[in-house]
Design a protein around this motif. Structure first.
Motif, PDB file in Angstrom:
ATOM      1  N   GLU B   4       0.853  -1.179   0.000  1.00  0.00           N
ATOM      2  CA  GLU B   4       0.000   0.000   0.000  1.00  0.00           C
ATOM      3  C   GLU B   4       0.889   1.228   0.000  1.00  0.00           C
ATOM      4  OE1 GLU B   4      -3.664   0.425   1.669  1.00  0.00           O
ATOM      5  OE2 GLU B   4      -3.786  -1.603   2.481  1.00  0.00           O
ATOM      6  N   LEU B 383     -20.017   9.304  -7.289  1.00  0.00           N
ATOM      7  CA  LEU B 383     -19.960   8.211  -6.314  1.00  0.00           C
ATOM      8  C   LEU B 383     -20.615   8.699  -5.031  1.00  0.00           C
ATOM      9  CD1 LEU B 383     -18.707   5.472  -5.284  1.00  0.00           C
ATOM     10  CD2 LEU B 383     -16.725   6.807  -4.580  1.00  0.00           C
ATOM     11  N   HIS B 386     -21.368   6.386   1.850  1.00  0.00           N
ATOM     12  CA  HIS B 386     -22.242   6.378   3.013  1.00  0.00           C
ATOM     13  C   HIS B 386     -21.373   6.463   4.257  1.00  0.00           C
ATOM     14  CE1 HIS B 386     -25.794   5.530   0.660  1.00  0.00           C
ATOM     15  NE2 HIS B 386     -25.064   4.680  -0.041  1.00  0.00           N
ATOM     16  N   GLY B 387     -21.603   7.465   5.047  1.00  0.00           N
ATOM     17  CA  GLY B 387     -20.782   7.644   6.248  1.00  0.00           C
ATOM     18  C   GLY B 387     -21.430   8.606   7.200  1.00  0.00           C
ATOM     19  N   GLU B 398     -13.669  -0.311   4.852  1.00  0.00           N
ATOM     20  CA  GLU B 398     -13.347  -1.192   3.728  1.00  0.00           C
ATOM     21  C   GLU B 398     -14.251  -0.899   2.533  1.00  0.00           C
ATOM     22  OE1 GLU B 398     -10.674  -2.883   3.487  1.00  0.00           O
ATOM     23  OE2 GLU B 398     -11.257  -3.547   1.482  1.00  0.00           O
ATOM     24  N   GLN B 399     -15.538  -0.706   2.828  1.00  0.00           N
ATOM     25  CA  GLN B 399     -16.462  -0.374   1.731  1.00  0.00           C
ATOM     26  C   GLN B 399     -16.092   0.968   1.104  1.00  0.00           C
ATOM     27  OE1 GLN B 399     -20.511  -0.631   1.499  1.00  0.00           O
ATOM     28  NE2 GLN B 399     -20.711  -2.722   2.236  1.00  0.00           N
ATOM     29  N   ARG B 401     -13.123   2.328   0.959  1.00  0.00           N
ATOM     30  CA  ARG B 401     -11.903   2.144   0.158  1.00  0.00           C
ATOM     31  C   ARG B 401     -12.224   1.478  -1.189  1.00  0.00           C
ATOM     32  NH1 ARG B 401      -6.569   2.079   0.216  1.00  0.00           N
ATOM     33  NH2 ARG B 401      -6.482   3.023   2.249  1.00  0.00           N
ATOM     34  N   THR B 402     -13.009   0.410  -1.134  1.00  0.00           N
ATOM     35  CA  THR B 402     -13.347  -0.295  -2.374  1.00  0.00           C
ATOM     36  C   THR B 402     -14.105   0.633  -3.326  1.00  0.00           C
ATOM     37  OG1 THR B 402     -13.380  -2.410  -1.254  1.00  0.00           O
ATOM     38  CG2 THR B 402     -14.582  -2.299  -3.326  1.00  0.00           C
ATOM     39  N   ASN B 403     -15.052   1.376  -2.766  1.00  0.00           N
ATOM     40  CA  ASN B 403     -15.822   2.310  -3.600  1.00  0.00           C
ATOM     41  C   ASN B 403     -14.920   3.353  -4.249  1.00  0.00           C
ATOM     42  OD1 ASN B 403     -18.797   2.045  -3.751  1.00  0.00           O
ATOM     43  ND2 ASN B 403     -18.625   1.887  -1.545  1.00  0.00           N
ATOM     44  N   GLU B 405     -11.585   3.272  -4.720  1.00  0.00           N
ATOM     45  CA  GLU B 405     -10.645   2.670  -5.683  1.00  0.00           C
ATOM     46  C   GLU B 405     -11.367   2.314  -6.982  1.00  0.00           C
ATOM     47  OE1 GLU B 405      -8.134  -0.435  -4.216  1.00  0.00           O
ATOM     48  OE2 GLU B 405      -7.423   0.761  -2.522  1.00  0.00           O
ATOM     49  N   ALA B 406     -12.578   1.759  -6.850  1.00  0.00           N
ATOM     50  CA  ALA B 406     -13.336   1.384  -8.058  1.00  0.00           C
ATOM     51  C   ALA B 406     -13.699   2.629  -8.862  1.00  0.00           C
ATOM     52  CB  ALA B 406     -14.598   0.613  -7.671  1.00  0.00           C
ATOM     53  N   PHE B 407     -14.006   3.709  -8.172  1.00  0.00           N
ATOM     54  CA  PHE B 407     -14.371   4.954  -8.871  1.00  0.00           C
ATOM     55  C   PHE B 407     -13.162   5.512  -9.624  1.00  0.00           C
ATOM     56  CE2 PHE B 407     -15.574   9.609  -8.711  1.00  0.00           C
ATOM     57  CZ  PHE B 407     -16.658   9.492  -9.573  1.00  0.00           C
ATOM     58  N   GLU B 409     -10.588   3.767 -10.607  1.00  0.00           N
ATOM     59  CA  GLU B 409     -10.351   2.818 -11.721  1.00  0.00           C
ATOM     60  C   GLU B 409     -11.221   3.188 -12.912  1.00  0.00           C
ATOM     61  OE1 GLU B 409      -9.552  -1.443  -9.459  1.00  0.00           O
ATOM     62  OE2 GLU B 409     -11.355  -1.197 -10.634  1.00  0.00           O
TER      63      GLU B 409
END
Lengths: 266, 416
Positions: B4, B383, B386-387, B398-399, B401-403, B405-407, B409
């Motif tokens: 990382e 994007l 939710h927070g 984790e959600q 981060r994934t969101n 990173e996917a955005f 990408e």
């Protein structure tokens, strides 16, 4: 012994770890699935070894390897990572090269990903924090009903009068299940109600446009859920050959692309 | 193992000076509370602070304290204290974190400023509901606790075009609070003093706008995360010379970055606009996460909310009423839509991140189809994260981060 180069994709999900090996023709020559457990790195490595054995190949044959999924950063042999959203998109477009809406139901999250006709992602959504509608929900319900996950699909198909579960919340849904048990409702009807509740949670995330594809472990082990979704939305739903492996296949395709191979084919 | 990458955004040198003036501000309040040398007014962050300063009050802003509770990650421990006395976990987590901290007898001020043990007790509390209705309940709780007078302004909501009728009614409410405030202050209101304070506020506001506008440069010399930190003086010290001097210093540094093409995020590849509240407890983590993805979250409606271009010292009450009603947060969805589009264009953003803050419906502008409408209008992707602003129990890292990173990408793949 494999003489050709191989491309590895590893999907470390919250429940299962999946490894695939593709040859340059993008054929699946080896794969393995194991429970992710508590040591993601070791599980991924064991899956890789089993996949190599299946492909009759050695680790030196792997030209490039990408990882994805919840534990994507824990795969010590991966050259790079991509998110599971990207990898499911890549994997699905490989099987169904057209504009599509992908529904992936995983162990702890759901995704709806939209692709245009060239395979470019136009949008995606993940479920909110709640586990409602995910594999974790199904596991909780199986425990409540004292069933193995494998029995659920068979039972759901036998239902004649599905019960309705209305809650967003997994815990509240479990209470509703108990209420239905207390009322003497048939287990098959409750299981179908559980499936229906999951499908509703997923469908309310986004609209379905173009070709609809379903992937993920939940779909792989509960194919009746696809039939139910088709009935609910009134259209045919495509499912790739190995729905649980789609993310890993996408990762392997990314690995292949990174070497300059197969770029314009997906 | 895929390492990382830890990437820090470029540090701002002026931060040290900001630390100095914020320290002086809090010690002045602390000393006044201890010695009763000067009256203290608590004020909402977009309340009529200028009237209070003109009457000689030192002004304390509980929302700033709420943000500090969030940033220091103390909020998650203090919120349950307020929940236990009947303040729901679903309402503003600034309110619950702040009231909870008071009940628990803790404050992040003690950690930041050695020698300060508690928040300064108010002689009067003044709210403006332009932020939300929760501030009224929040201040009412303290008014009962401290047996201090509570006065306030009730703002119109869902305002389309700001009309003279809107402005007039707010100006009248502002005039009406002067008399009770005079009583607490123990001195007569001086219009000339209000004009002087308002002129300083206007100057602070103009400089703050220029600071934020530097982010329109490519590469941006500033990130939203810097803005969320450096807005401190615009919130708590507007109407003072210190705030004006500070923003001159900060602006000069950012203009120097522009002249030398220095990026806040090295290798800036993607430019994003942030819509909604900051996630205070993850400010630093998110700044690093985006920087590692060569992505600059460069501007936000949130930081822009302390720009008050309507302030006019020659017409103080009417212009304050206008400025405090023109705010994004009180406007109709159509106005908000126009504003966000204008910001996306101005800052040359490649996409938008909406923060759906669980306890802040008033400042979560993604619940009525705004992202979808904006995507159609601009063709840019968005994007939703939710927070929450303060309650870390409502965040899945984790959600997120994934969101994210996917955005990124998706942005990257659509670029190539």
């Amino acid at each position: 012994m494999a003489a050709e180069k191989l491309y590895a994709g590893t999907d470390v999900g919250s429940s299962w770890t999946k490894v695939v090996l593709l040859n340059p023709a993008k054929s699946l020559v080896g794969y393995c699935l194991k429970k992710s457990g508590t040591d993601f790195s070791a599980t991924a490595r064991r899956c890789l070894e089993a996949s190599l054995e299946m492909a009759d190949a050695r680790s030196e044959d792997i030209a490039c390897s990408f990882s994805t999924g919840y534990g994507r950063k824990n795969v010590d042999y991966a050259d790079d990572t991509r998110t599971e959203i990207g990898c499911h998109a890549k994997g699905c477009f490989h099987y169904f090269p057209s504009a599509m809406t992908i529904i992936d139901i995983g162990g702890q999250d759901n995704k709806i990903v939209k692709l245009d006709g060239s395979g470019q992602r136009t949008s995606f959504k993940m479920n909110r924090k709640c586990a409602a509608g995910t594999g974790a929900f199904l596991e909780e319900m199986a425990t409540r009903l004292d069933l193995s996950l494998d029995e659920m699909d068979r039972l759901a198909r036998q239902s004649t009068e599905m019960v309705k579960l209305g809650s967003f919340c997994t815990v509240f849904s479990a209470t509703e299940v108990l209420e239905n048990i207390r009322q003497g409702r048939k287990v098959a009807d409750i299981v179908k109600g559980v499936y229906f509740s999951m499908i509703r949670r997923v469908l309310e995330m986004d609209s379905l446009t173009e070709t609809v594809v379903m992937t993920g472990g939940v779909v792989a082990h509960n194919p009746y859920m696809v039939t139910m979704t088709e009935e609910l939305v009134g259209r045919k739903i495509m499912v790739p050959e190995h729905p649980q492996l789609t993310g890993a296949i996408g990762a392997a395709l990314y690995a292949m692309n990174s070497t300059g191979l197969g770029m314009n084919e997906d | 193992m895929t390492e990382e990458k830890i990437v820090e955004r470029k540090p701002i040198k002026a931060t040290k000076e900001m630390g100095r003036i914020m320290t002086a501000y809090y010690f002045q309040l602390n000393d006044a509370a201890r010695t009763h040398s000067q009256k203290i007014a608590w004020c909402t962050s977009v309340g009529p602070a200028e009237i209070l300063r003109s009457l000689g009050f030192l002004v304390y802003f509980p929302e700033n304290h709420g943000a500090m509770l969030g940033a220091s990650r103390m909020a998650t421990d203090t919120i349950p204290e307020a929940n236990a006395i009947g303040y729901s976990p679903d309402i503003c987590s600034y309110l619950t974190a702040d009231v909870g901290a008071y009940l628990k007898g803790v404050t992040p001020l003690s950690k930041a400023y050695k020698g300060i043990e508690s928040v300064p007790k108010p002689d009067v509390l003044v709210y403006n509901t332009n932020q939300c209705r929760d501030v009224q309940d929040w201040f009412a709780w303290y008014a009962r606790e401290f047996k201090a007078p509570l006065v306030g302004i009730e703002t119109h909501r869902g305002v389309g075009d700001v009309s003279d009728a809107h402005v007039e009614s707010i100006a009248k409410q502002m005039e009406a609070i002067v008399s009770p405030l005079e009583e607490v202050a123990g001195r007569k209101f001086d219009l000339e003093e209000l004009k002087r304070v308002l002129a300083l506020s206007r100057e602070c506001s103009e400089l703050w706008k220029q600071v934020l506008d530097t982010a329109s440069h490519t590469p941006s010399p500033l990130t939203f995360y810097d803005g969320a930190i450096h807005m401190g003086p615009a919130v708590v010290l507007r109407g003072t010379q210190q705030a004006v001097d500070y923003y001159r210093l900060l602006l000069a540094e950012l203009n120097e970055r522009i002249a030398n093409n220095v990026a806040a995020v090295e290798g800036e590849r993607h430019r994003l606009y942030w819509e909604g509240m900051p996630i205070w407890g993850r400010l630093s983590a998110h700044a690093k996460m985006f920087a590692a993805l060569s992505t600059c979250v460069l501007a936000s409606t949130y930081c822009n909310s302390w720009i008050f271009t309507a302030f006019d010292p020659d017409d103080p009450f009417t212009s304050m009423a206008r400025a405090y009603t023109e705010l994004f947060i009180v406007r109709s969805d159509e106005s908000k839509e126009r504003y966000i589009k204008q910001m996306i264009d101005f800052f040359k953003a490649d996409g938008v991140i909406y923060h759906d803050a669980k306890t802040c419906p008033n400042n979560s502008n993604c619940r009525y189809g705004m992202p979808q409408r904006m995507e159609r209008l601009t063709g840019l992707p968005s994007l939703i994260l939710h927070g929450d602003l303060n309650d870390l129990r409502l965040i899945s890292d984790e959600q997120t981060r994934t969101n994210v990173e996917a955005f990124v990408e998706q942005l990257e793949e659509n670029k190539t």
